[in-house]
Design a protein around this motif. Structure first.
Motif, short mmCIF file in Angstrom:
data_model
loop_
_atom_site.label_atom_id
_atom_site.label_comp_id
_atom_site.label_asym_id
_atom_site.label_seq_id
_atom_site.Cartn_x
_atom_site.Cartn_y
_atom_site.Cartn_z
N SER B 76 25.11 110.72 46.63
CA SER B 76 24.46 111.82 47.36
C SER B 76 24.43 111.49 48.84
O SER B 76 24.70 110.37 49.25
CB SER B 76 23.03 112.04 46.86
N GLY B 77 24.09 112.50 49.63
CA GLY B 77 24.00 112.29 51.07
C GLY B 77 22.97 111.24 51.41
O GLY B 77 23.17 110.40 52.30
N LEU B 78 21.85 111.25 50.68
CA LEU B 78 20.80 110.27 50.93
C LEU B 78 21.32 108.86 50.66
O LEU B 78 21.07 107.93 51.43
CB LEU B 78 19.59 110.56 50.05
N ALA B 147 21.52 107.24 61.24
CA ALA B 147 20.99 107.83 60.01
C ALA B 147 21.30 109.32 59.97
O ALA B 147 21.70 109.86 58.93
CB ALA B 147 19.49 107.59 59.94
N GLY B 148 21.14 109.99 61.11
CA GLY B 148 21.36 111.43 61.15
C GLY B 148 22.80 111.78 60.84
O GLY B 148 23.08 112.67 60.03
N THR B 149 23.72 111.06 61.48
CA THR B 149 25.13 111.33 61.21
C THR B 149 25.46 111.05 59.75
O THR B 149 26.14 111.84 59.09
CB THR B 149 26.03 110.45 62.11
N GLY B 150 24.95 109.92 59.26
CA GLY B 150 25.20 109.56 57.87
C GLY B 150 24.69 110.64 56.95
O GLY B 150 25.38 111.07 56.02
N GLY B 154 27.26 112.80 54.98
CA GLY B 154 27.09 112.42 53.58
C GLY B 154 26.69 113.63 52.74
O GLY B 154 27.22 113.84 51.65
N THR B 155 25.78 114.44 53.28
CA THR B 155 25.34 115.61 52.53
C THR B 155 26.46 116.64 52.45
O THR B 155 26.67 117.27 51.41
CB THR B 155 24.10 116.22 53.21
#
Lengths: 919, 288
Positions: B76-78, B147-150, B154-155
């Motif tokens: 998952s994106g998280l 974190a934001g880009t990931g 990712g999401t």
């Protein structure tokens, strides 16, 4: 190499005596702290090794020598209560030494001993027989009663508690049932009925249970190993029995061979079981049982608790996440168990503390530790021990058709549930990865995903129907917790063995029996499914050797006992308070520092020396000595008044830059004062905002253009944009379009001009420029001269440092000449530059001229070069001097009047053309 | 006639925050460091896409609870964000934070612009304070950017799903996001030690590289000592002892005591180091 060492020397602080002392003190403190941290602590107890002989046997006449150790607290007031600390099967007195030490540390006399048949003790293993092991312990009670250090309740009756796990726990129960002198017991992970423990039967029938072969084998092996590794006493019977007594050995061999014990075997196991003596136990009992224990599951403690409580004896029960499979469990559990034990003993032996409540505590797995990957559990408590049925129950419906399952011959291949004897498998037993079923040998009945989490604590029950062509069947019922990814976990590796007899061949004729599964503690999370599996084999058990195919069905309703407890506050919460405290203290400290600084700051700002209030710069008695003793400047004193352009003249290293650094508040003077418009100048004093500076070369952000640099600089002043006089400054810089190029691409001269422009931003009343013409070409130098002279109008003043005489002479109104850190001359330039009383002469005959001049009464004559003379005239007119020389027939080629400044300066530089040293 | 300062000058208005923010923003290293925080998740994403076909290898037990954070990264994106943070926490973020804090004063010293700032005069404590806060801001920005880009890519690629955990059950997305923020916060707190070290070195030396490298080296040294189990409880005083405690946020319920201890350790270290930096800088002779 030398560059490297020089670089290192610069990078490292210079080693002065003060620094060396500080470093040495710090080093000693750190070393002391380290030694203190690792130093061995002096034990708070003493111990003594003993060989005690007690008489046991049915008649109490058979002597046996026991290997024992007696601990006494080092500091004790009067007599102390005692604790008999028994070890587990296969252990010795050494296995419990750390527990013994901590109890001794709590103030108890502790007697540990190696049970008969183990280690260096004599005798044979009788499996906690009332005639042998229990009698031995009674002998130890006698011995304790005779010790002068031990408190007694009556003659021969010591104040004593019995603590032990497993084999030692059963001994505690049996001893308390046999000898009323025992005052409190703490048996843990032990059995109630050894026969039922080794031959468990989970169905509600009278049929014999299923032999737990792997645990029994481990037990037996432990008793034999001692012999095989090195017999201390020779010739104790045959190798098949090791140190087991003949009757115990025979019972094992019989049971392990067939899986069906004879009555004699059952009788023997029954004698070794506390079940028969529970009603005689009067000593308050704390029962501790592990939830990850396939040998003595929670049901054993449950039976003990019920039996003892029935007679009104205080009983308390606690469960922890561990046991024979799981070990001592996570730290939080081990700590809780230790706390409960000590609380129990302190009250019932020592009379300390309130009566322990009879609330029930247990723990449940919360997950893995983030740091060491060990298990983490949460503790819970409930008001009373609920037994294995929980306080409430939840029903889950499982579905699946009736299924045929095959019993493999001799139980091979067999399903896997737990790994007896491996120990330390806590995490895998509680989170899947161990249990495994063999295809064809099991039937599965699955529920829908749970809508909400269920906190199971106790024994789930299912109803099972089995049909068997042989009329008999041995099956194992298991409850799996299956997560969304399909990972199935058999909680704690516990299975319910069932032996059914008198079965029909057809399932339709079969009666449903209730199967009570082993008690577990587990939260089945929402979204997980439950799976009831009925299998024919298990490697831990002895199953029928004959192959057969059974048909099994499970009724849909599975009952899960649930228990809701109050979470036991995690003592670690204190760390959050500690964190809050630390942050609070830091913030408070910061606030105090800020207030103190502000106050000091205000006081500083308000002092004005009226005398100098209108003088741009007054320097008095300035001295700067560095840490290594080098004195850069001393006794520097001068004044810059409005309208003046003052030149600070001196050779390289004379101390000009040091003076300017102090002036800009970059360096702290060792002595002396500086006043700018009457305000005392200290590093960072606001009055510096009225001073513009170029000190020791330009300093720009290389990635910005000249324009951006000036802008960034002015922004950093925080002053209004319109005060900057940007255009004027840019004009002075005269960089043209280059002002928009990055400064890293500038030439030295361009940077220098930009730096001067920066210094002039906002047209400060005092401008301090260090070698402003450095790097400029002659027309620019001339232009700069004009700029500076113009600048020092309107009440402004300029201080320029230079090592070039001509520059000062042409630019400045006043000059201060420094050399080797001291002022050698100062005053208006005209005064300094004015004619000096000396002249330089070039003559044809030096000796003759010297004679003539001496007669004239001049002050001094100094030869210079081959034909030169320097003459201090002492008031004599130059014309008279020339006339005298010519009259004496000496040719005069040249006569140059010298000027004061030159005199002074050249005298300095002339002595040593390399300047006054590397400063 | 004798004003205590030039008109418009107020010590508390010198070197305004935005001026310092702009000073740093215009620097290539700031832009590169922040840019890399955007690029790293993209590189990781590409690696997952081209490397293993996007599917983690299946364990024999179903690739569930025991698979590592890396195996879960594409779930998952998280989880993808978690992976990005986990791989950066040990070294990359340390270097970035050391860069922002170690370079800030030392580079001004090496350019020679420090003495002009002090001659303005920007009070020394204010100069340090502003630089400290701005460096902290950029460090936080870097962390949030990563974190934001990931989270974003990712999401977009792996969808919005629960946060799969290696040590406990899956955490629902909304709570998972909170946990992720908690992890970010804890990482930020542990990095305070690096920040303290780098900032102190930045004040002590005029070589920006020395300050950054020195801080990273000391951090590595602490990590090495932390590996030596023979040191026993002495290790708990090492600044890196609790750096992995953020994993406690992946379990249910959260294992918070190590977090608290780690936060105490980091805050105390940072306070000591920063205090010493202020003490030294407000007293030393500026020789650059």
């Amino acid at each position: 190499m030398s560059a490297l060492t020089a670089g290192l020397r610069r990078a490292l602080p210079r080693l002065t005596r003060r620094r060396a002392i500080v470093a040495a003190v710090a080093l000693v403190l750190i070393a002391a702290a380290a030694v203190w941290a690792v130093r061995p602590e002096r034990a708070s107890w003493t111990s003594e090794e003993l060989r005690l002989t007690v008489r046991s046997g049915p008649a109490g006449t058979e002597p046996v020598e026991l290997d024992a150790r007696f601990y006494l607290p080092r500091e004790r007031s009067g007599k102390v209560p005692a604790v008999l600390l028994a070890h587990g099967f296969g252990g010795t007195k050494n296995s419990v030494s750390s527990d013994a030490e901590s109890l001794a540390d709590r103030g108890y006399a502790v007697l540990t001993w190696t049970a008969r048949g183990f280690g260096r003790s004599g005798g044979e293993i009788h499996l906690d027989s009332p005639d042998y092991e229990v009698r031995d312990a009674q002998g130890l009670l006698d011995w304790l009663a005779a010790r002068p250090e031990v408190r007694t309740d009556a003659a021969g009756d010591p104040r004593v508690g019995v603590v032990g796990g497993s084999y030692g726990g059963a001994l505690a129960l049996l001893l308390a049932g046999q000898d009323q002198r025992v005052d409190a017991i703490v048996p843990s992970i032990t059995w109630n009925d050894l026969g039922k423990a080794f031959l468990p039967q989970s169905a509600g029938t009278d049929a014999l249970g299923v032999f737990k072969k792997s645990w029994a084998g481990l037990f037996f092996g432990n008793g034999s190993a001692d012999l095989l590794e090195g017999p201390r006493e020779t010739a104790i019977g045959d190798p098949a029995c090791g140190r087991f007594a003949a009757d115990v050995c025979a019972a094992y061999l019989q049971m392990a061979t067939t899986g069906l014990p004879e009555q004699a075997t059952l009788d023997l196991l029954s004698r070794s079981s506390p079940a028969g003596v529970l009603d005689k136990i009067k000593a308050p009992t704390l029962l501790i049982q592990g939830a990850v224990d396939s040998l003595f599951p929670l049901s054993e403690a449950d039976a003990n608790a019920k039996g003892i409580a029935a007679t009104g004896t205080p009983v308390r029960v606690a469960w922890f996440t561990g046991g024979h499979d799981g070990g001592v469990g996570p730290d939080s559990d081990a700590d809780r168990v230790k706390f409960l034990t000590v609380q129990w003993l302190d009250h019932y032996l020592n009379g300390e503390g309130e009566t322990p409540s009879d609330d029930f505590t247990w723990s449940r797995v919360a997950g893995f530790s983030a740091l060491d990957r060990g298990l983490v559990t949460n503790g819970y408590s409930a008001d009373a021990y609920p037994g294995l049925a929980g306080t409430r129950s939840a029903e889950v419906t499982v579905e699946g058709p009736a299924q045929p399952i095959a019993n493999p011959p001799n139980g091979n291949p067999g399903a896997l549930s737990s790994l007896p004897g491996l120990g330390g498998r806590l995490s895998s037993l509680l989170s899947g990865g161990v249990a495994m079923d063999v295809p064809g040998q099991f039937a599965a009945f699955t529920s829908a995903p749970l809508r909400e989490a269920v906190d199971v604590a106790g024994s789930p029950t299912v109803r099972l129907k089995v049909a068997s062509p042989t009329g008999e069947a041995v099956v194992f019922v298991k409850l799996y917790d299956v997560d969304q990814n399909g990972v199935a976990t058999l909680s704690a590796g516990l299975v319910a063995p069932v032996r059914l007899t008198g079965l029909p061949a057809n399932l339709n004729d079969a009666q449903a029996v209730t199967v009570t599964l082993p008690a577990i503690v587990r939260q089945v999370e929402a979204g997980h499914t439950l799976r009831v599996t009925v299998a024919t084999s298990d490697q831990a058990f002895l199953t029928p050797a004959q192959p057969a195919t059974y048909t099994v069905a499970v009724e849909p309703a599975v009952t899960l006992p649930t228990l809701v407890g109050t979470p036991i506050a995690n003592p670690a919460i204190i760390w959050w308070y500690a964190l809050a405290g630390v942050v609070g203290v830091i913030l408070l400290g910061l606030l105090v520092v800020l207030l103190v600084l502000r106050r000091r700051h205000r006081r500083q700002e308000s002092t004005v020396t009226e005398e100098y209030a209108d003088t741009p710069l007054v320097v008095r008695g300035l001295r700067k000595a560095y840490g290594d003793g080098f004195v850069a400047v001393q006794e520097i004193g001068f004044t810059v008044r409005r309208g003046q352009v003052v030149g600070l003249l001196g050779p390289n290293g004379a101390g000009k830059t040091t003076t300017l650094r102090v002036l800009m508040g970059l360096t702290q003077p060792t002595e002396g004062e500086i006043f700018v418009f009457g305000h005392r100048l200290v590093p960072g004093a606001p009055i510096l905002s009225r001073v513009g500076a170029l000190v020791e070369g330009p300093g720009f952000l290389p990635h910005l253009s000249g324009y951006q640099n000036l802008k960034a600089y002015w922004q950093a002043t925080g002053r209004p944009w319109e005060d900057a006089r940007f255009e004027e400054a840019l004009e002075i810089a005269g960089l043209g379009d280059s002002v928009h190029r990055k400064t890293r691409k500038y030439s030295h001269g361009m940077r220098q001009r930009l730096a001067i422009a920066q210094a002039m931003l906002g047209l400060p009343e005092l401008l301090v420029l260090d070698e402003p013409t450095d790097g400029l070409d002659p027309p620019q130098i001339a232009e700069m001269r004009r700029v500076l002279q113009r600048y020092a109008t309107d009440g402004r003043a300029v201080l320029v440092s230079s090592h070039l005489l001509a520059e000062v002479e042409q630019t400045c109104t006043h000059a201060v000449v420094v050399n080797k850190g001291r002022i050698v001359a100062s005053g208006p330039v005209e005064d300094i530059v004015g004619d000096s009383p000396s002249v330089q002469l070039d003559v044809t005959d030096v000796p003759a001229a010297t004679r003539v001049l001496a007669e004239l009464g001049v002050r001094s004559v100094t030869p210079e070069g081959t034909s030169g003379l320097i003459v201090d005239m002492n008031g004599t007119a130059r014309s008279e001097l020339v006339a005298s020389l010519v009259g004496a027939g000496i040719g005069v080629d040249r006569l140059v009047p010298r000027r004061r400044l030159e005199d002074a300066f050249l005298a300095l530089v002339g002595d040593n053309s390399r300047g006054s040293g590397d400063r | 006639m004798s004003a205590s300062a030039a008109t418009g000058y107020r010590a508390t208005h010198t070197l305004p925050f935005w001026a310092e923010v702009r000073r740093q923003a215009s620097r290539r290293r700031t832009q590169l460091a922040l840019g890399f925080m955007v690029v790293l998740p993209l590189i990781i994403l590409a690696a997952f896409e081209f490397g293993g076909g996007g599917e983690a290898e299946e364990d024999s037990d179903g690739g569930g609870a025991f698979s590592s954070i890396a195996d879960l990264a594409t779930s998952s994106g998280l989880n993808f964000t978690l992976f990005c943070l986990a791989v950066s926490a040990g070294f990359l973020l340390v270097v970035v934070v050391a860069l922002f804090f170690g370079d800030t004063v030392a580079s001004e010293a090496s350019w020679g612009s420090l003495r002009y700032l002090l001659a303005i005069p920007v009070p020394r404590a204010r100069l340090l304070g502003v630089k400290l806060i701005v460096a902290a801001g950029y460090s936080l920005l870097a962390l949030l950017t990563l974190a934001g880009t990931g989270l974003l890519i990712g999401t977009l690629r792996y969808g919005w799903g629960p946060l799969g955990s290696t040590i406990a059950a899956e955490i629902p997305p909304a709570e998972g996001l909170l946990r992720l923020l908690g992890i970010l916060a804890y990482l930020a707190v542990t990095l305070l030690v690096v920040a303290g070290l780098a900032f102190l070195l930045s004040v002590l030396t005029d070589a920006a590289l020395g300050a950054v490298g020195g801080a990273v080296m000391l951090w590595i040294l602490s990590n090495i000592l932390n590996q030596i189990e023979a040191l026993g409880d002495l290790r708990t005083v090492l600044p890196t002892y609790y750096t992995e405690a953020w994993r406690g946020l992946l379990s249910t319920p959260v294992q918070a005591d190590e977090l608290a201890k780690g936060a105490i350790s980091a805050v105390v270290y940072a306070t000591i180091l920063w205090s010493f930096a202020f003490y030294r800088f407000t007293r030393k002779d500026i020789t650059s």
